[in-house]
Design a protein around this motif. Sequence first.
Motif, PDB file in Angstrom:
ATOM      1  N   UNK A 208      -2.170 -20.531  11.937  1.00  0.00           N
ATOM      2  CA  UNK A 208      -1.839 -19.416  12.829  1.00  0.00           C
ATOM      3  C   UNK A 208      -0.436 -19.569  13.408  1.00  0.00           C
ATOM      4  N   UNK A 209      -0.074 -20.799  13.760  1.00  0.00           N
ATOM      5  CA  UNK A 209       1.259 -21.028  14.309  1.00  0.00           C
ATOM      6  C   UNK A 209       2.338 -20.652  13.300  1.00  0.00           C
ATOM      7  N   UNK A 210       2.144 -21.076  12.061  1.00  0.00           N
ATOM      8  CA  UNK A 210       3.101 -20.748  11.003  1.00  0.00           C
ATOM      9  C   UNK A 210       3.144 -19.236  10.793  1.00  0.00           C
ATOM     10  N   UNK A 211       1.976 -18.596  10.831  1.00  0.00           N
ATOM     11  CA  UNK A 211       1.934 -17.149  10.618  1.00  0.00           C
ATOM     12  C   UNK A 211       2.717 -16.416  11.709  1.00  0.00           C
ATOM     13  N   UNK A 212       2.597 -16.863  12.955  1.00  0.00           N
ATOM     14  CA  UNK A 212       3.324 -16.196  14.030  1.00  0.00           C
ATOM     15  C   UNK A 212       4.832 -16.353  13.848  1.00  0.00           C
ATOM     16  N   UNK A 213       5.262 -17.547  13.432  1.00  0.00           N
ATOM     17  CA  UNK A 213       6.683 -17.755  13.181  1.00  0.00           C
ATOM     18  C   UNK A 213       7.157 -16.886  12.014  1.00  0.00           C
ATOM     19  N   UNK A 214       6.333 -16.822  10.967  1.00  0.00           N
ATOM     20  CA  UNK A 214       6.715 -16.034   9.792  1.00  0.00           C
ATOM     21  C   UNK A 214       6.799 -14.548  10.141  1.00  0.00           C
ATOM     22  N   UNK A 215       5.869 -14.086  10.978  1.00  0.00           N
ATOM     23  CA  UNK A 215       5.924 -12.686  11.407  1.00  0.00           C
ATOM     24  C   UNK A 215       7.200 -12.434  12.195  1.00  0.00           C
ATOM     25  N   UNK A 216       7.556 -13.389  13.064  1.00  0.00           N
ATOM     26  CA  UNK A 216       8.803 -13.243  13.808  1.00  0.00           C
ATOM     27  C   UNK A 216       9.960 -13.098  12.822  1.00  0.00           C
ATOM     28  N   UNK A 217       9.990 -13.942  11.782  1.00  0.00           N
ATOM     29  CA  UNK A 217      11.039 -13.855  10.776  1.00  0.00           C
ATOM     30  C   UNK A 217      11.037 -12.507  10.076  1.00  0.00           C
ATOM     31  N   UNK A 218       9.840 -12.060   9.682  1.00  0.00           N
ATOM     32  CA  UNK A 218       9.735 -10.779   8.993  1.00  0.00           C
ATOM     33  C   UNK A 218      10.172  -9.620   9.870  1.00  0.00           C
ATOM     34  N   UNK A 219       9.849  -9.691  11.168  1.00  0.00           N
ATOM     35  CA  UNK A 219      10.204  -8.601  12.080  1.00  0.00           C
ATOM     36  C   UNK A 219      11.695  -8.575  12.371  1.00  0.00           C
ATOM     37  N   UNK A 220      12.293  -9.748  12.437  1.00  0.00           N
ATOM     38  CA  UNK A 220      13.701  -9.813  12.820  1.00  0.00           C
ATOM     39  C   UNK A 220      14.631  -9.664  11.620  1.00  0.00           C
ATOM     40  N   UNK A 221      14.089  -9.865  10.406  1.00  0.00           N
ATOM     41  CA  UNK A 221      14.932  -9.796   9.214  1.00  0.00           C
ATOM     42  C   UNK A 221      15.711  -8.477   9.126  1.00  0.00           C
ATOM     43  N   UNK A 222      15.046  -7.318   9.369  1.00  0.00           N
ATOM     44  CA  UNK A 222      15.810  -6.080   9.280  1.00  0.00           C
ATOM     45  C   UNK A 222      16.901  -5.985  10.352  1.00  0.00           C
ATOM     46  N   UNK A 223      16.748  -6.703  11.451  1.00  0.00           N
ATOM     47  CA  UNK A 223      17.744  -6.617  12.524  1.00  0.00           C
ATOM     48  C   UNK A 223      18.894  -7.599  12.319  1.00  0.00           C
ATOM     49  N   UNK A 224      18.564  -8.822  11.872  1.00  0.00           N
ATOM     50  CA  UNK A 224      19.578  -9.871  11.866  1.00  0.00           C
ATOM     51  C   UNK A 224      19.944 -10.366  10.467  1.00  0.00           C
ATOM     52  N   UNK A 225      19.321  -9.830   9.409  1.00  0.00           N
ATOM     53  CA  UNK A 225      19.633 -10.296   8.066  1.00  0.00           C
ATOM     54  C   UNK A 225      18.898 -11.588   7.725  1.00  0.00           C
ATOM     55  N   UNK A 226      19.067 -12.022   6.459  1.00  0.00           N
ATOM     56  CA  UNK A 226      18.295 -13.158   5.954  1.00  0.00           C
ATOM     57  C   UNK A 226      19.219 -14.150   5.255  1.00  0.00           C
TER      58      UNK A 226
ATOM     59  N   UNK B 161      20.480 -19.005  -2.784  1.00  0.00           N
ATOM     60  CA  UNK B 161      21.901 -19.149  -2.518  1.00  0.00           C
ATOM     61  C   UNK B 161      22.203 -19.067  -1.028  1.00  0.00           C
ATOM     62  N   UNK B 162      23.408 -19.478  -0.660  1.00  0.00           N
ATOM     63  CA  UNK B 162      23.740 -19.598   0.760  1.00  0.00           C
ATOM     64  C   UNK B 162      24.115 -18.281   1.449  1.00  0.00           C
ATOM     65  N   UNK B 163      24.385 -17.237   0.684  1.00  0.00           N
ATOM     66  CA  UNK B 163      24.932 -16.039   1.327  1.00  0.00           C
ATOM     67  C   UNK B 163      23.864 -15.240   2.053  1.00  0.00           C
ATOM     68  N   UNK B 164      24.242 -14.688   3.206  1.00  0.00           N
ATOM     69  CA  UNK B 164      23.300 -13.818   3.914  1.00  0.00           C
ATOM     70  C   UNK B 164      22.975 -12.598   3.060  1.00  0.00           C
ATOM     71  N   UNK B 165      21.720 -12.207   3.064  1.00  0.00           N
ATOM     72  CA  UNK B 165      21.313 -11.042   2.290  1.00  0.00           C
ATOM     73  C   UNK B 165      21.030  -9.902   3.248  1.00  0.00           C
ATOM     74  N   UNK B 166      21.504  -8.716   2.862  1.00  0.00           N
ATOM     75  CA  UNK B 166      21.260  -7.546   3.709  1.00  0.00           C
ATOM     76  C   UNK B 166      19.800  -7.126   3.547  1.00  0.00           C
ATOM     77  N   UNK B 167      19.242  -6.627   4.611  1.00  0.00           N
ATOM     78  CA  UNK B 167      17.866  -6.155   4.570  1.00  0.00           C
ATOM     79  C   UNK B 167      17.930  -4.644   4.747  1.00  0.00           C
ATOM     80  N   UNK B 168      17.319  -3.877   3.858  1.00  0.00           N
ATOM     81  CA  UNK B 168      17.404  -2.422   4.016  1.00  0.00           C
ATOM     82  C   UNK B 168      16.754  -1.992   5.330  1.00  0.00           C
ATOM     83  N   UNK B 169      17.317  -0.985   5.976  1.00  0.00           N
ATOM     84  CA  UNK B 169      16.770  -0.519   7.249  1.00  0.00           C
ATOM     85  C   UNK B 169      15.365   0.017   7.029  1.00  0.00           C
TER      86      UNK B 169
END
Lengths: 287, 237
Positions: free
Chosen positions: A194-212, A115-123
């Motif tokens: 490896x390139x995809x993994x680095x991008x995915x890690x960036x997403x995983x790391x930033x998810x708690x800060x910026x939401x998903x 769905x389109x809504x932003x999802x909160x990420x638990x701290x």
Amino acid sequence: MSFLIAQSLINGIILGTLYLLMAIGFTLAFGVMRIVNFAHGEFYMIGAFCALIGVTWLGLPFPVTLALTIAVAILFGALVERVVFRPFRNDELSGMIASLGLAMILQHGALILFGPDPQAFPAIVTGVFKWGSLIVPKSRALALGIGIVILLIFYLFLMHTRHGRALRALVQDQEIAAVFGVRLEIMYALGLGFGVALAAVAGGLMAPLFGVSPFIGATPLLKAFIVVILGGLGSIPGAALAAILLGLIESFTSSFVSASAADIVTFALVIVVLLVRPAGLLGRAET
Amino acid sequence: MHSDLSVRNLVVNYGPVRALHGVSFDVPEGQVAALVGSNGAGKSTILKSICGLLKPIEGEIRVGDKIMSPRPGDPLRHGVALSPEGRRLFGRLSVEENLMMGAYTVRDKAARDQMLDRVFVYFPKLKERRRQMAGSLSGGEQQMCAIGRALMVQPRVLLLDEPSLGIAPIIVAELATIIQEISRDLSMTVLLVEQNAQMALSIAETGVVLETGKVVLTGTGHELLASPEVRAAYLGT
Ligand SMILES: Nc1ncnc2c1ncn2[C@@H]1O[C@H](COP(=O)(O)OP(=O)(O)OP(=O)(O)O)[C@@H](O)[C@H]1O
Ligand SMILES: [Mg+2]
């Protein structure tokens, strides 16, 4: 005042780390396969959703989730390379169009699933580090720390292993690398994975800060694009320099002027660099 | 003496344009053979075919009694290594890393280290500059690095494409001596492609003269150096 400078410095470095994680995969896809990968932002989005699923649905600890995200991303990257990109390697226009198509499929797939809504990420962690008047939220410090460790590991792989060396050689001359026994099919999959993994890690790391949400890939893609243009397409040291520079410029301009001024300054910088050094800060002119 | 590298009836096209019209020649084991000919004769095309970079339309390439399949990497496994035209080093890798790329398929570290020492004996300049970016070397040093990189696999057949290109005459003479030494010491078969026919034929036991994709003359190095056709066409005398 000096406090504001220190604060901007730290925020700038955090942004720079994020941008670098994004830019490496982007520049690698171009260096190895000559593909301008517009789907790169969606790998960030997928990483964020992987982290969300791991932490909230499966209840896994954050580090385990990140490790799984990396594993899934490498496999996914290798699959995408094989199925989508390989037919178009060294064909920049078709590759670009294929990557745009892939981006749409991934984004709409996420839209259907989540769905389109932003999802909160638990701290993951709460609280702040305080040094005098300087305040850094622990969640940011954690993202920065893990990001730097992952970049270091990747750096060591690239500079000090046989396959890392082969990857760098391949970016410079595929034909000669192949003559000396480098198996291109494997290296394409490895480079893209490896390139995809680095991008995915960036997403995983930033998810708690910026939401998903399904749409979060657009900004990181744009930043990766800017970093890679500034640093020189295909140049990893150039990308490192440009990522930190971009992070610092953004954070200083938004602290001392305003957030929209940051965008103006950034794009002005891109234009100036392209006018003065069309191959980027550390890039070489195409021969 | 049986031949180590044998090229039979090689036909290669670039798109619709035929570059080689049925080329055949043999290089005896452990010898230096010169392949000479003017611009565009097809010399590089032959070397690229031997190491699997071009797919011939017809013909056969053998190393010993093995037929090479036209995939890069396969001739390498049978002991063929190339020092390409224009050197084509990995410019942003260090000299040592370039040499290690030569030994990419050599999994035995002791063998790699031993070969590295050997290369440094032939080319002491490379040892001095081992940590330097290959792109920052002088032309002569780059050529040494390219030959060294090819030597790192301990090849049975060494292919050298115009090592004298763009290099000072004094260094060319030095390279010629080293190429001879390498072939002798390691009993290595060397196919030396040159526009500098004088240099190539003077160090080669056998020679092949190529013109527009065809072999027009073969003989020993001395015979060819003395032959009026070669003197007129390539030596300007
Ligand atoms: N990639 C290519 N595409 C089309 N034609 C080519 C290509 N490479 C070489 N040719 C043509 O094939 C012929 C043989 O070229 P080749 O490079 O083998 O010559 P050469 O003997 O090595 O010459 P040189 O001494 O200049 O290196 C030439 O007519 C050349 O124009
Ligand atoms: Mg040539």
